[in-house]
Design an enzyme around this catalytic site. Structure first.
Site, mmCIF file in Angstrom:
data_model
loop_
_atom_site.group_PDB
_atom_site.id
_atom_site.type_symbol
_atom_site.label_atom_id
_atom_site.label_comp_id
_atom_site.label_asym_id
_atom_site.label_seq_id
_atom_site.Cartn_x
_atom_site.Cartn_y
_atom_site.Cartn_z
ATOM 1 N N CYS A 241 -6.651 7.620 0.308
ATOM 2 C CA CYS A 241 -7.374 6.391 0.013
ATOM 3 C C CYS A 241 -8.523 6.750 -0.928
ATOM 4 O O CYS A 241 -9.355 7.596 -0.582
ATOM 5 C CB CYS A 241 -7.914 5.832 1.330
ATOM 6 S SG CYS A 241 -8.994 4.425 1.138
ATOM 7 N N SER B 195 -6.771 2.916 4.813
ATOM 8 C CA SER B 195 -7.189 1.686 5.483
ATOM 9 C C SER B 195 -5.970 0.886 5.943
ATOM 10 O O SER B 195 -6.091 0.018 6.798
ATOM 11 C CB SER B 195 -8.007 0.833 4.511
ATOM 12 O OG SER B 195 -7.202 0.468 3.405
ATOM 13 N N CYS C 52 -6.256 2.963 -6.479
ATOM 14 C CA CYS C 52 -6.174 2.572 -5.064
ATOM 15 C C CYS C 52 -4.735 2.804 -4.658
ATOM 16 O O CYS C 52 -3.810 2.397 -5.372
ATOM 17 C CB CYS C 52 -6.557 1.098 -4.912
ATOM 18 S SG CYS C 52 -6.186 0.416 -3.285
ATOM 19 N N THR C 53 -4.546 3.478 -3.529
ATOM 20 C CA THR C 53 -3.176 3.866 -3.153
ATOM 21 C C THR C 53 -2.292 2.651 -2.893
ATOM 22 O O THR C 53 -1.076 2.721 -3.064
ATOM 23 C CB THR C 53 -3.198 4.796 -1.931
ATOM 24 O OG1 THR C 53 -4.000 4.198 -0.893
ATOM 25 C CG2 THR C 53 -3.774 6.138 -2.279
HETATM 26 N N1 DGL Z 1 -5.889 2.161 -0.293
HETATM 27 C C1 DGL Z 1 -7.273 2.294 -0.463
HETATM 28 C C2 DGL Z 1 -7.705 2.977 -1.707
HETATM 29 O O1 DGL Z 1 -6.994 3.826 -2.179
HETATM 30 C C3 DGL Z 1 -8.198 1.311 0.182
HETATM 31 C C4 DGL Z 1 -8.078 -0.097 -0.210
HETATM 32 C C5 DGL Z 1 -8.986 -0.951 0.662
HETATM 33 O O2 DGL Z 1 -8.879 -0.852 1.877
HETATM 34 O O3 DGL Z 1 -9.784 -1.695 0.084
HETATM 35 O O4 DGL Z 1 -8.755 2.732 -2.230
#
Ligand code: DGL
Length: 254
Positions: free
Chosen positions: A73, A11, A184-185
């Site tokens: 993600c 994202s 979450c990354t």
């Molecule tokens: N970086 C994402 C993940 O690993 C998404 C975070 C988001 O856009 O809320 O979940």
């Protein structure tokens, strides 16, 4: 085909923590990264909304000839990986999920924490993993509300971030969690700040290195690994426009 790039999507900038592991492990691979910044955050979006975005980005990465796509993600994986594998059955996908399994296996206290987005906690994958591997473990689940927005705004080292992290991490420590899975990354960028709070009382688990290993495994298995390129090309797109990213940001959690 082996000289085609590895595609990665998120994202926003969170998936760069995965990109870093992939490029370290596979230094001969070209990469093309897509940050869906205009639609960030994914966490509170519906499954249908996320699937629509991820399909759009997959099509974009396929126009760049991506030979494998990393859904870097957790939220997008939870919502869309089954759909992607079904719809694009000739494309290789690698997804990600919070490291609940290693957290539960490694825990001595029998209590682990998971920090993730709402979308990830809502996913089937997450529930199956908890049921299979953490049935006898107390799992403290915490939404990281507001964290992704601050990271995207570059507000990592701020009192605002610190206050949110204390609010989310302290109850895990008080309950005796000795491992915390970062689901979450984006949260990889918070590792130094979270370590200040945990003070070695809990180990942080980031799935990015294991994801890079899986990318390598699939490339080798499918004869797609690039062993020849010496100067790989790294392309970054945000909302279809190329962008430069601040390498400093991805390097600050060494
Ligand atoms: N970086 C994402 C993940 O690993 C998404 C975070 C988001 O856009 O809320 O979940």
């Amino acid at each position: 085909m082996s000289s085609a790039p590895v595609g990665l999507l998120d994202s926003g900038i969170g998936g760069l923590s995965v990109w870093r592991e992939v490029t370290r492990l596979l230094p001969h691979e070209h990469t093309v990264y897509y940050a869906d910044s205009a639609y960030c955050p994914y966490g509170p979006k519906t499954r249908e909304e996320i699937i629509a975005r991820v399909v759009h980005i997959t099509n974009f990465l396929l126009t760049k000839q991506a030979k494998l796509i990393v859904v870097a993600c957790n939220t997008a994986t939870a919502a869309a990986i089954d759909y992607l594998r079904e719809q694009y059955n000739k494309t290789l996908f690698v997804g990600m999920e919070p490291a609940v399994k290693p957290a539960a296996l490694l825990s001595k206290s029998g209590v682990v924490g998971v920090l993730a987005t709402q979308g990830t906690f809502n996913g089937r994958l997450y529930h199956e993993t908890v049921e299979r591997f953490a049935a006898n473990t107390t799992v403290i689940e915490q939404y990281g509300d507001g964290l992704v927005e601050l990271i995207e705004a570059g507000k990592i080292d701020t009192p605002e971030m610190d206050a949110l992290l204390h609010k989310y991490i302290n109850p895990m420590l008080e309950a005796g969690a000795d491992h915390i899975a970062l689901g979450c990354t984006h949260y990889s960028f918070l590792i130094p700040a979270i370590r200040k709070i945990t003070e070695n009382k809990a180990e942080l688990l980031d799935p990015a290195p294991a994801v890079a290993q899986q990318v390598k495994h699939l490339l080798v298995q499918n004869n797609l690994i690039d062993t020849e390129t010496t100067k790989p090309k790294y392309e970054f797109f945000s909302d279809e426009k190329p962008f430069q990213f601040n390498e400093q940001l991805t390097m600050n959690n060494e």
